[in-house]
Structures are given as structure tokens and as C-alpha cells.
Scaffold this motif. Structure first.
Motif, PDB file in Angstrom:
ATOM      1  N   GLY A  77       0.794  -1.221   0.000  1.00 25.99           N
ATOM      2  CA  GLY A  77       0.000   0.000   0.000  1.00 25.99           C
ATOM      3  C   GLY A  77       0.826   1.270   0.000  1.00 25.99           C
ATOM      4  N   ARG A  78       1.581   1.493   1.056  1.00 23.84           N
ATOM      5  CA  ARG A  78       2.354   2.725   1.157  1.00 23.84           C
ATOM      6  C   ARG A  78       3.707   2.542   0.510  1.00 23.84           C
ATOM      7  NH1 ARG A  78       2.299   5.168   6.973  1.00 23.84           N
ATOM      8  NH2 ARG A  78       2.960   6.955   5.768  1.00 23.84           N
ATOM      9  N   MET A  79       4.182   3.603  -0.144  1.00 23.33           N
ATOM     10  CA  MET A  79       5.492   3.553  -0.784  1.00 23.33           C
ATOM     11  C   MET A  79       6.275   4.801  -0.400  1.00 23.33           C
ATOM     12  SD  MET A  79       4.446   2.107  -4.509  1.00 23.33           S
ATOM     13  CE  MET A  79       6.055   1.581  -4.990  1.00 23.33           C
ATOM     14  N   SER A  80       7.603   4.665  -0.446  1.00 21.20           N
ATOM     15  CA  SER A  80       8.461   5.794  -0.122  1.00 21.20           C
ATOM     16  C   SER A  80       9.688   5.709  -1.020  1.00 21.20           C
ATOM     17  CB  SER A  80       8.878   5.731   1.343  1.00 21.20           C
ATOM     18  OG  SER A  80       9.853   6.712   1.606  1.00 21.20           O
ATOM     19  N   PHE A  81      10.213   6.863  -1.421  1.00 22.82           N
ATOM     20  CA  PHE A  81      11.373   6.903  -2.296  1.00 22.82           C
ATOM     21  C   PHE A  81      12.374   7.928  -1.777  1.00 22.82           C
ATOM     22  CE2 PHE A  81       7.704   5.700  -4.823  1.00 22.82           C
ATOM     23  CZ  PHE A  81       8.140   4.501  -5.347  1.00 22.82           C
ATOM     24  N   LYS A  82      13.636   7.672  -2.023  1.00 19.58           N
ATOM     25  CA  LYS A  82      14.737   8.582  -1.695  1.00 19.58           C
ATOM     26  C   LYS A  82      14.756   8.961  -0.215  1.00 19.58           C
ATOM     27  CE  LYS A  82      15.048  10.502  -6.305  1.00 19.58           C
ATOM     28  NZ  LYS A  82      15.077  11.723  -7.101  1.00 19.58           N
ATOM     29  N   ASN A  85      10.513   8.250   3.781  1.00 19.28           N
ATOM     30  CA  ASN A  85       9.946   7.572   4.947  1.00 19.28           C
ATOM     31  C   ASN A  85      10.756   6.291   5.162  1.00 19.28           C
ATOM     32  OD1 ASN A  85       8.406   6.492   6.962  1.00 19.28           O
ATOM     33  ND2 ASN A  85       6.446   6.847   5.953  1.00 19.28           N
ATOM     34  N   PRO A  86      11.788   6.327   6.002  1.00 19.92           N
ATOM     35  CA  PRO A  86      12.690   5.180   6.143  1.00 19.92           C
ATOM     36  C   PRO A  86      12.004   3.904   6.628  1.00 19.92           C
ATOM     37  CG  PRO A  86      13.512   7.085   7.381  1.00 19.92           C
ATOM     38  CD  PRO A  86      12.187   7.449   6.821  1.00 19.92           C
ATOM     39  N   ASP A  87      11.008   4.041   7.490  1.00 23.52           N
ATOM     40  CA  ASP A  87      10.324   2.843   7.990  1.00 23.52           C
ATOM     41  C   ASP A  87       9.631   2.103   6.859  1.00 23.52           C
ATOM     42  OD1 ASP A  87      11.152   3.471  10.543  1.00 23.52           O
ATOM     43  OD2 ASP A  87       9.305   4.559  11.030  1.00 23.52           O
ATOM     44  N   VAL A  88       8.952   2.846   6.008  1.00 22.91           N
ATOM     45  CA  VAL A  88       8.248   2.221   4.884  1.00 22.91           C
ATOM     46  C   VAL A  88       9.256   1.621   3.905  1.00 22.91           C
ATOM     47  CG1 VAL A  88       6.727   2.673   2.928  1.00 22.91           C
ATOM     48  CG2 VAL A  88       6.242   3.708   5.140  1.00 22.91           C
ATOM     49  N   GLU A  89      10.392   2.294   3.714  1.00 31.58           N
ATOM     50  CA  GLU A  89      11.407   1.774   2.797  1.00 31.58           C
ATOM     51  C   GLU A  89      12.007   0.473   3.325  1.00 31.58           C
ATOM     52  OE1 GLU A  89      14.251   4.579   1.380  1.00 31.58           O
ATOM     53  OE2 GLU A  89      12.704   6.057   0.936  1.00 31.58           O
ATOM     54  N   LYS A  90      12.169   0.345   4.635  1.00 33.04           N
ATOM     55  CA  LYS A  90      12.655  -0.913   5.206  1.00 33.04           C
ATOM     56  C   LYS A  90      11.664  -2.032   4.933  1.00 33.04           C
ATOM     57  CE  LYS A  90      15.279   1.159   8.973  1.00 33.04           C
ATOM     58  NZ  LYS A  90      15.325   1.389  10.428  1.00 33.04           N
ATOM     59  N   LEU A  91      10.377  -1.734   5.142  1.00 36.03           N
ATOM     60  CA  LEU A  91       9.349  -2.744   4.871  1.00 36.03           C
ATOM     61  C   LEU A  91       9.321  -3.128   3.393  1.00 36.03           C
ATOM     62  CD1 LEU A  91       6.448  -1.371   7.095  1.00 36.03           C
ATOM     63  CD2 LEU A  91       7.876  -3.369   7.521  1.00 36.03           C
ATOM     64  N   MET A  92       9.525  -2.130   2.517  1.00 33.42           N
ATOM     65  CA  MET A  92       9.557  -2.406   1.079  1.00 33.42           C
ATOM     66  C   MET A  92      10.731  -3.323   0.734  1.00 33.42           C
ATOM     67  SD  MET A  92       8.613   1.374  -0.446  1.00 33.42           S
ATOM     68  CE  MET A  92       9.254   1.012  -2.057  1.00 33.42           C
ATOM     69  N   ALA A  93      11.903  -3.066   1.330  1.00 31.13           N
ATOM     70  CA  ALA A  93      13.080  -3.893   1.066  1.00 31.13           C
ATOM     71  C   ALA A  93      12.855  -5.328   1.535  1.00 31.13           C
ATOM     72  CB  ALA A  93      14.302  -3.291   1.759  1.00 31.13           C
ATOM     73  N   ILE A  94      12.265  -5.494   2.714  1.00 32.51           N
ATOM     74  CA  ILE A  94      11.982  -6.838   3.231  1.00 32.51           C
ATOM     75  C   ILE A  94      11.007  -7.559   2.304  1.00 32.51           C
ATOM     76  CG2 ILE A  94      10.844  -8.092   5.112  1.00 32.51           C
ATOM     77  CD1 ILE A  94      11.978  -5.914   7.010  1.00 32.51           C
ATOM     78  N   HIS A  95       9.974  -6.864   1.887  1.00 30.12           N
ATOM     79  CA  HIS A  95       8.976  -7.466   1.002  1.00 30.12           C
ATOM     80  C   HIS A  95       9.593  -7.833  -0.345  1.00 30.12           C
ATOM     81  CE1 HIS A  95       4.991  -8.419  -0.345  1.00 30.12           C
ATOM     82  NE2 HIS A  95       5.123  -7.593  -1.379  1.00 30.12           N
ATOM     83  N   ASN A  96      10.466  -6.961  -0.876  1.00 33.21           N
ATOM     84  CA  ASN A  96      11.103  -7.241  -2.169  1.00 33.21           C
ATOM     85  C   ASN A  96      12.001  -8.464  -2.090  1.00 33.21           C
ATOM     86  OD1 ASN A  96       9.873  -5.184  -3.540  1.00 33.21           O
ATOM     87  ND2 ASN A  96      11.537  -3.734  -3.233  1.00 33.21           N
ATOM     88  N   THR A  97      12.775  -8.599  -1.015  1.00 35.36           N
ATOM     89  CA  THR A  97      13.646  -9.766  -0.890  1.00 35.36           C
ATOM     90  C   THR A  97      12.820 -11.039  -0.776  1.00 35.36           C
ATOM     91  OG1 THR A  97      13.805  -9.409   1.503  1.00 35.36           O
ATOM     92  CG2 THR A  97      15.577  -8.514   0.140  1.00 35.36           C
TER      93      THR A  97
END
Length: 164
Positions: A77-82, A85-97
Motif C-alpha cells: 500500500g504505502r510507498m516511499s522513495f529517496k 519515509n525510512p520505515d516504509v522503505e525498510k518494509l519495502m526492502a523486506i517485502h522485495n527480498t
């Protein structure tokens, strides 16, 4: 005993007190409550109820989703770039891996060859590759041997002319 009877019943104000100017709002409120009670009683008495079994719900041809995430094939749902929002970016990285690991497992399952299949393929390939690297003379000899037993090959020899 007189107090007990009075305590169980609400006290009523006299008409003279209720007619005073500052008590008019209370009088209106009391009358309004009585009218509502009478109206509710009248509606309940007049209300008709039909004993009809509930209709079965039909299957809908449409799939109703509360969010457009499914329509857009979004991963999360939520996305963050550059670093916004570091918390969301961490979740995105975990989900991508996790998604990459799942995709790698699927590819591995599709391309996996068992040991028995590998042995069969190797067995057939050994002969084919060996034939490929033979010289032409040896290839012809191998083809002749595979064809079956043949009379012995004789080199050129002198043949006697017949006496006839």
C-alpha cells in the motif's frame, strides 16, 4: 410509610407551578415525550409484518474490491522513495527480498532435473559425443559394426584367370 409510597412514585408538580414562565420548557419537554410514546405505540400497533421467507442472494458477476490495489497490481500500500519515509522503505526492502526468494524457488522448481533423469541423459550423450570426435574411418567402421556381421574384408589380391 407515607414516605415509602412517595419515593416509589415520581413526584408531580402542581399545575400552578408548571404554568409559570420559567417552567414552560419543562412542560414542553414532558408533553413531547408523551406524544412520542403515544406515536410509537400507535405505529407498533398498526405495523404489519409479512411472513415471507428471505430471498436467496444471487451470485454477482462482478468482484467488488474495497481498494484499487488489486486492480493496479500493487505490491504494498504505502510507498516511499529517496529516504522520505525510512520505515516504509525498510518494509519495502523486506517485502522485495521475500518476493525475489519466492520467484527464485519457482524458477528452481521449473528447471530442476532429478539424478535419474541426469544419468539417462548423460548415458545417451556419451555415445553421441564420442561419435562426433571420431575420425571418418573409425566412424565408418563403427557404422559397419552396428549394421551386423559382414564377411571379412580382404585387401586386393591377384585373381587367377579361369581356365575356361
Amino acid at each position: 410509610m407515607a414516605n415509602e409510597k412517595n419515593s416509589s412514585y415520581p413526584t408531580k408538580l402542581s399545575k400552578n407551578v408548571l404554568q409559570m414562565k420559567f417552567m414552560q420548557r419543562s412542560v414542553l419537554r414532558i408533553e413531547k415525550e408523551q406524544n412520542e410514546e403515544e406515536n410509537n405505540r400507535a405505529i407498533d400497533d398498526e405495523h404489519w409484518v409479512m411472513d415471507v421467507p428471505p430471498l436467496p442472494k444471487k451470485q454477482s458477476r462482478y468482484d467488488i474490491q474495497p481498494s484499487y490495489v488489486v486492480c493496479e497490481n500493487l505490491c504494498y500500500g504505502r510507498m516511499s522513495f529517496k529516504g522520505f519515509n525510512p520505515d516504509v522503505e525498510k518494509l519495502m526492502a523486506i517485502h522485495n527480498t521475500q518476493m525475489e526468494l519466492d520467484a527464485a524457488e519457482e524458477r528452481e522448481k521449473e528447471t530442476h532435473v532429478s539424478e535419474d533423469e541426469m544419468a539417462e541423459r548423460y548415458k545417451s550423450l556419451v555415445g553421441i559425443i564420442a561419435k562426433k570426435f571420431k575420425k571418418k574411418r573409425k566412424q565408418k567402421e563403427a557404422v559397419d559394426e552396428e549394421a551386423g556381421p559382414s564377411p571379412e574384408k580382404k585387401g586386393r589380391q591377384f585373381q587367377k584367370p579361369s581356365d575356361d
